[in-house]
Design a protein around this motif. Sequence first.
Motif, PDB file in Angstrom:
ATOM      1  N   GLU A 157       0.849  -1.187   0.000  1.00 26.11           N
ATOM      2  CA  GLU A 157       0.000   0.000   0.000  1.00 26.11           C
ATOM      3  C   GLU A 157       0.884   1.236   0.000  1.00 26.11           C
ATOM      4  N   GLY A 158       0.462   2.243  -0.729  1.00 25.81           N
ATOM      5  CA  GLY A 158       1.232   3.474  -0.775  1.00 25.81           C
ATOM      6  C   GLY A 158       0.347   4.689  -0.886  1.00 25.81           C
ATOM      7  N   ARG A 159       0.886   5.811  -0.420  1.00 30.97           N
ATOM      8  CA  ARG A 159       0.162   7.082  -0.480  1.00 30.97           C
ATOM      9  C   ARG A 159       1.151   8.169  -0.875  1.00 30.97           C
ATOM     10  N   ALA A 160       0.761   9.000  -1.844  1.00 27.31           N
ATOM     11  CA  ALA A 160       1.570  10.150  -2.255  1.00 27.31           C
ATOM     12  C   ALA A 160       0.755  11.414  -2.061  1.00 27.31           C
ATOM     13  N   ASP A 161       1.279  12.366  -1.314  1.00 26.87           N
ATOM     14  CA  ASP A 161       0.578  13.595  -0.971  1.00 26.87           C
ATOM     15  C   ASP A 161       1.348  14.774  -1.549  1.00 26.87           C
ATOM     16  N   PHE A 162       0.675  15.562  -2.396  1.00 23.80           N
ATOM     17  CA  PHE A 162       1.334  16.642  -3.140  1.00 23.80           C
ATOM     18  C   PHE A 162       0.444  17.878  -3.098  1.00 23.80           C
ATOM     19  N   SER A 163       1.007  19.024  -2.693  1.00 23.91           N
ATOM     20  CA  SER A 163       0.183  20.242  -2.580  1.00 23.91           C
ATOM     21  C   SER A 163       0.922  21.442  -3.190  1.00 23.91           C
ATOM     22  N   PRO A 164       0.966  21.525  -4.521  1.00 18.58           N
ATOM     23  CA  PRO A 164       1.592  22.665  -5.178  1.00 18.58           C
ATOM     24  C   PRO A 164       0.694  23.894  -5.108  1.00 18.58           C
ATOM     25  N   PRO A 165       1.222  25.066  -5.457  1.00 13.78           N
ATOM     26  CA  PRO A 165       0.368  26.256  -5.534  1.00 13.78           C
ATOM     27  C   PRO A 165      -0.810  26.011  -6.468  1.00 13.78           C
ATOM     28  N   GLU A 166      -1.955  26.598  -6.144  1.00 17.69           N
ATOM     29  CA  GLU A 166      -3.172  26.341  -6.908  1.00 17.69           C
ATOM     30  C   GLU A 166      -3.017  26.691  -8.385  1.00 17.69           C
TER      31      GLU A 166
END
Length: 202
Positions: A157-166
Amino acid sequence: MKPMISVSGLCAALALAGCATPPGPVEVTRFVAPDSAARLGQGTIFVETMPGTDGDSLAMAPYKAAVARELVALGYVETDRASASQIAQVGVDGYVIGSNGRRSPVSVGVGGRTGGYYGSGVGVGIGINLGGGEKDRLGTELSVRISEAASGASLWEGRADFSPPEDSPLARGTANAQTVASALFREFPGNNGETIEVKVPE
């Protein structure tokens, strides 16, 4: 401190999207079942949407396609569900981090909450005004579970969390899907329970 890994060549692959503004790293966490490593990265696999989501949603399509490409590159052969020895289930959660630092759910067009294996509790489908300032960040959490087709036992199981500028070209669509999928499967299968940060180049 989390290990930092670079996604080499990502900007070349996303040349049309552009990489002028540093979008921030992708935080990746992976879990590997005991004695499953030898079975990963080989055999036949079918990619589907996680249960409880809108499997026909157009918004899910680029994420499933990106995951499928990564799995084939690792050595899997993509096939139909009946012929697959392993199943990869894909889920996506969207959120926005406003200028006040508060994280709120945002619709990614998938008809409801799309997680399920990490207990984030974040729902989607709430309309958020994303025009509120240059500090707003549009986040994506991609979750993938690989299991044995016959028994349903979880292998990885894996999770990738990415939050670039809108306003980043990597915040949505195919570019976003490729970014999070590439990071998630970097140095697959990874170490059980480890969280790393994968750098997205400028």
